[in-house]
Design a protein around this motif. Structure first.
Motif, short mmCIF file in Angstrom:
data_model
loop_
_atom_site.label_atom_id
_atom_site.label_comp_id
_atom_site.label_asym_id
_atom_site.label_seq_id
_atom_site.Cartn_x
_atom_site.Cartn_y
_atom_site.Cartn_z
N VAL A 97 17.81 -27.46 18.38
CA VAL A 97 16.77 -26.95 17.23
C VAL A 97 15.49 -28.88 16.98
O VAL A 97 14.65 -29.01 16.89
CB VAL A 97 17.63 -27.15 15.91
CG1 VAL A 97 16.29 -27.38 14.59
CG2 VAL A 97 18.48 -25.35 15.72
N SER A 98 16.88 -29.64 17.33
CA SER A 98 16.71 -31.03 17.07
C SER A 98 15.68 -32.23 18.38
O SER A 98 15.33 -33.57 18.09
CB SER A 98 17.35 -31.87 16.15
OG SER A 98 18.46 -31.98 17.07
N GLU A 106 5.26 -28.17 8.65
CA GLU A 106 6.54 -29.12 9.95
C GLU A 106 6.39 -30.07 9.28
O GLU A 106 5.29 -31.38 9.04
CB GLU A 106 5.04 -28.75 11.14
CG GLU A 106 6.46 -28.73 12.53
CD GLU A 106 4.83 -28.37 13.59
OE1 GLU A 106 5.64 -28.19 14.22
OE2 GLU A 106 4.11 -29.21 13.65
N MET A 134 16.07 -29.69 6.88
CA MET A 134 15.18 -29.15 7.17
C MET A 134 14.58 -28.20 6.54
O MET A 134 13.51 -27.52 6.38
CB MET A 134 15.13 -29.03 8.60
CG MET A 134 15.62 -29.60 9.50
SD MET A 134 15.88 -29.07 11.58
CE MET A 134 16.10 -30.64 12.38
N ARG A 174 10.31 -31.93 15.88
CA ARG A 174 10.06 -32.07 14.48
C ARG A 174 10.52 -30.55 14.19
O ARG A 174 11.46 -29.63 14.95
CB ARG A 174 8.04 -30.94 15.85
CG ARG A 174 7.43 -31.84 16.39
CD ARG A 174 6.39 -31.57 16.01
NE ARG A 174 5.16 -31.69 15.32
CZ ARG A 174 4.54 -32.44 14.95
NH1 ARG A 174 4.73 -33.94 15.69
NH2 ARG A 174 3.75 -32.00 13.62
N SER A 175 10.07 -30.43 13.08
CA SER A 175 10.89 -29.41 11.95
C SER A 175 10.38 -28.57 11.58
O SER A 175 9.40 -28.99 10.89
CB SER A 175 12.70 -30.03 11.60
OG SER A 175 12.01 -30.39 10.65
N ASN A 176 10.67 -27.32 10.92
CA ASN A 176 10.07 -26.61 9.98
C ASN A 176 11.35 -26.11 9.32
O ASN A 176 12.51 -25.64 9.37
CB ASN A 176 9.65 -25.72 10.33
CG ASN A 176 9.63 -24.80 11.47
OD1 ASN A 176 10.67 -23.53 11.42
ND2 ASN A 176 9.18 -24.76 12.67
N ASP A 178 13.88 -23.68 11.17
CA ASP A 178 14.72 -24.81 12.00
C ASP A 178 16.09 -24.88 10.93
O ASP A 178 17.25 -24.54 11.33
CB ASP A 178 14.72 -25.63 12.11
CG ASP A 178 13.42 -25.63 13.23
OD1 ASP A 178 13.28 -24.57 14.19
OD2 ASP A 178 12.18 -26.50 13.84
#
Length: 362
Positions: A332-333, A119, A110, A337-339, A342
């Motif tokens: 977090v997951s 993102e 991530m 979606r993640s950035n 995270d």
């Protein structure tokens, strides 16, 4: 030859160095360091061979190949250590491998992917299934510890029986996850080609199939090499780590997983940088489930068979650490979606737990 391949084959030069260090008695630390540096490229080669075989054999059989050999380095290293009687380190390595998959691998993916793309998104099914099974698995693994610390007197044989029963349930659950992901609900896990490329034509498929035997030979040769180097490593790990001021708990939880899963760091980083987060998250999901539901039970069964019983009566702090890891990873997951932030959160959690294990007196 690519830079990565050149680097890997150059690192294989540490194999004869490790043999020389052992036979010429250069000292425990020399054997320790050279065997570690030899295991790293062998692990990468083993991972590459597994991926190549999985691509040729197709989604279902390929998924099974990945499930069996995806964490072969960790399993081989743990089995060699168990045979040598390093039960404490092996038990701790189970915890460490789970923490590494959930926090370090996923966090690394991530973070690196988030630094290139603002993102990234992935199928939430991976996080939901993994979160549910990992929560159940951590509860199951915690039961022997809870029995020990909530009873005045606990017969060691009772803990072993609880551990055997728990291991049986976990390995059955792993079989069910394979059935779910590879057969009955495989469409939910369709993430495309392993390398994010267009579908190969018939000539390319034929070429890959003709190379299947070669990749199987590479897989077997790398496994044998890892087993040999693991034997050298295990023979000196206690004295070498004591010289470095490391406890068996820290060695098992942090050091062994870091050594054995280098290939995972390379794979996850590569996929994240290519914006293949579906594949990255599914790989991490597969790793964490494999460790918890397959490798841990196998070690319990093999330890019983070899007369070196290993139970699931972990240090209470290990159970707390696993619960923290599962909780943070789920939070977090779950959104799909993640950035980069995270990823930083997951890596920070791993770092804090690592520092705590370093100073833990156990």
């Amino acid at each position: 030859m690519s830079f990565k391949a050149t680097l890997v084959f150059a690192c294989l030069g540490f194999m004869p160095l490790s043999w020389a260090a052992e036979s010429l008695q250069w000292g425990d630390f020399a054997v320790f360091s050279t065997s570690v540096l030899a295991i790293v490229p062998l692990s990468i080669i083993l991972s590459t061979a597994t991926e190549k075989i999985a691509v040729v054999t197709g989604p279902s059989l390929g998924g099974l190949v990945n499930a069996i050999f995806g964490n072969a380095t960790e399993l081989i290293l743990a089995l060699v250590a168990l045979k040598a009687g390093l039960v404490d380190i092996v038990e701790a390595s189970i915890t460490g491998s789970i923490l590494g998959a959930l926090l370090l691998l996923l966090g690394l993916g991530m973070l690196t992917g988030g630094l290139r793309y603002k993102e990234q998104s992935f199928k939430p099914i991976f996080a939901r299934v993994n979160g549910s099974f990992m929560t159940l698995a951590v509860v199951a693994i915690a039961l022997p510890t809870l029995v020990t610390y909530t009873s005045n007197i606990v017969d060691p044989s009772a803990i072993r029986h609880i551990s055997m029963a728990t291991a049986t349930v976990l390995i059955v659950l792993y079989g069910l996850t394979l059935l779910f992901s590879l057969k009955t609900h495989s469409y939910l896990y369709d993430v495309g080609l392993a390398e994010g490329e267009i579908a190969p034509d018939e000539a390319t498929l034929a070429s890959r199939k003709s190379a299947l035997g070669s990749w199987i030979a590479v897989l077997l040769a790398a496994s044998i090499g890892i087993a040999f180097e693991s034997d050298l490593f295990v023979g000196v790990v206690e004295s070498a780590t004591q010289g470095l001021g490391l406890t068996p708990l820290f060695t098992g939880v942090i050091l062994l997983p870091l050594i054995s899963d280098v290939a995972g760091y390379v794979t996850i980083t590569r996929l994240a940088l290519k914006d293949e987060m579906d594949l990255a998250v599914s790989t991490v999901t597969g790793d964490s489930l494999l460790i918890t539901l397959f490798i841990a039970p196998v070690l319990v069964f093999v330890g019983e068979l070899w007369g070196k019983p290993i139970d699931l009566n972990f240090n209470p702090f290990e159970v707390v650490a696993l619960a923290i890891a599962v909780t943070v990873t789920n939070l977090v997951s779950f959104g799909g979606r993640s950035n980069w932030l995270d990823g930083a959160l997951l890596l920070a959690t791993y770092l804090l737990l690592g520092v705590s294990f370093y100073y833990h007196p156990a």
